[in-house]
Design an enzyme around this catalytic site. Structure first.
Site, PDB file in Angstrom:
ATOM      1  N   GLY A  74     -11.515 -35.732 -64.108  1.00 49.97           N
ATOM      2  CA  GLY A  74     -10.947 -34.397 -64.149  1.00 49.97           C
ATOM      3  C   GLY A  74      -9.495 -34.269 -63.732  1.00 49.97           C
ATOM      4  O   GLY A  74      -9.007 -33.167 -63.498  1.00 49.97           O
ATOM      5  N   CYS A  75      -8.767 -35.373 -63.662  1.00 48.40           N
ATOM      6  CA  CYS A  75      -7.373 -35.311 -63.213  1.00 48.40           C
ATOM      7  C   CYS A  75      -6.485 -34.550 -64.193  1.00 48.40           C
ATOM      8  O   CYS A  75      -5.651 -33.741 -63.780  1.00 48.40           O
ATOM      9  CB  CYS A  75      -6.831 -36.715 -62.962  1.00 48.40           C
ATOM     10  SG  CYS A  75      -7.796 -37.606 -61.710  1.00 48.40           S
ATOM     11  N   THR A  76      -6.666 -34.791 -65.477  1.00 40.89           N
ATOM     12  CA  THR A  76      -5.849 -34.085 -66.461  1.00 40.89           C
ATOM     13  C   THR A  76      -6.220 -32.599 -66.501  1.00 40.89           C
ATOM     14  O   THR A  76      -5.318 -31.749 -66.479  1.00 40.89           O
ATOM     15  CB  THR A  76      -5.949 -34.753 -67.847  1.00 40.89           C
ATOM     16  OG1 THR A  76      -5.455 -36.098 -67.722  1.00 40.89           O
ATOM     17  CG2 THR A  76      -5.121 -34.004 -68.882  1.00 40.89           C
ATOM     18  N   THR A  79      -4.568 -31.013 -63.467  1.00 43.88           N
ATOM     19  CA  THR A  79      -3.115 -30.923 -63.638  1.00 43.88           C
ATOM     20  C   THR A  79      -2.749 -29.817 -64.615  1.00 43.88           C
ATOM     21  O   THR A  79      -1.828 -29.031 -64.362  1.00 43.88           O
ATOM     22  CB  THR A  79      -2.569 -32.287 -64.110  1.00 43.88           C
ATOM     23  OG1 THR A  79      -2.918 -33.284 -63.128  1.00 43.88           O
ATOM     24  CG2 THR A  79      -1.063 -32.257 -64.274  1.00 43.88           C
TER      25      THR A  79
END
Length: 186
Positions: A74-76, A79
């Site tokens: 879920g980093c993108t 961000t």
């Protein structure tokens, strides 16, 4: 990108960030994707820093089993959520907004350009800040990565910590709500 967060394991509060609330941040220089060098300890005003393990890159496989690591995926989306409400974060009192990971500067730079981010990303690839601040970390395929969290920092001191963060795409909205309910007097 729609993700079924209910199909992914959620992280638990392991106490790894408990010491951060009220802490003075270490004076460590971090490279930012806008070309500046940033010390979070020296910034004045209110700063929002969202910390994530690692972002994917088109054409490069994520570590094996990445989606099964609680809180890794879920980093993108996280961000992009901060990108999409950046103006509102500033209006709610954030003088500075940064993304942060232990990925190297070149990796961060590619992401900032690809996602058209209005804020810089900070690289702590040598782990100097992460170690000094004792951020919660994890090791995946011989990489030392920060666990996902968000910090509200007032004049170099941590005022609030969001940890654990799940689902990641809602973190920016949670931070915005907190900022709106906890405005600083000028």
């Amino acid at each position: 990108m729609d993700v079924d967060w209910s199909a992914l394991p959620s992280p638990v509060d392991d106490g790894g960030a408990r010491h951060l609330t009220g802490a003075a941040l270490p004076d460590v220089a971090l490279s930012a994707t806008d070309g500046s060098i940033v010390s979070l300890a020296r910034l004045t005003g209110r700063t929002v820093v969202f910390v994530y393990p690692m972002t994917g890159r088109p054409g490069i496989a994520l570590p094996e089993g990445w989606d099964q690591i609680p809180g890794a995926r879920g980093c993108t989306p996280q961000t992009c959520a901060f990108r999409d409400i950046y103006v509102e974060l500033k209006e709610a009192g954030a003088a500075h907004v940064y993304g942060f990971s232990t990925q190297d500067f070149a990796y961060q730079q590619e992401l900032a350009e690809r996602l058209h981010l209005p804020f810089p990303l900070l690289s702590d690839s040598d782990l100097e800040f992460s170690s000094a601040a004792r951020l919660p970390m994890m090791t995946v395929e011989n990489m030392t990565l920060a666990k996902r969290l968000a910090l509200i920092i007032d004049d170099g001191m941590v005022s609030h910590v969001f940890y654990p963060v799940f689902p990641p795409d809602r973190n920016a909205g949670d931070v915005l709500s907190w900022l709106q309910s906890n405005r600083r007097s000028q």
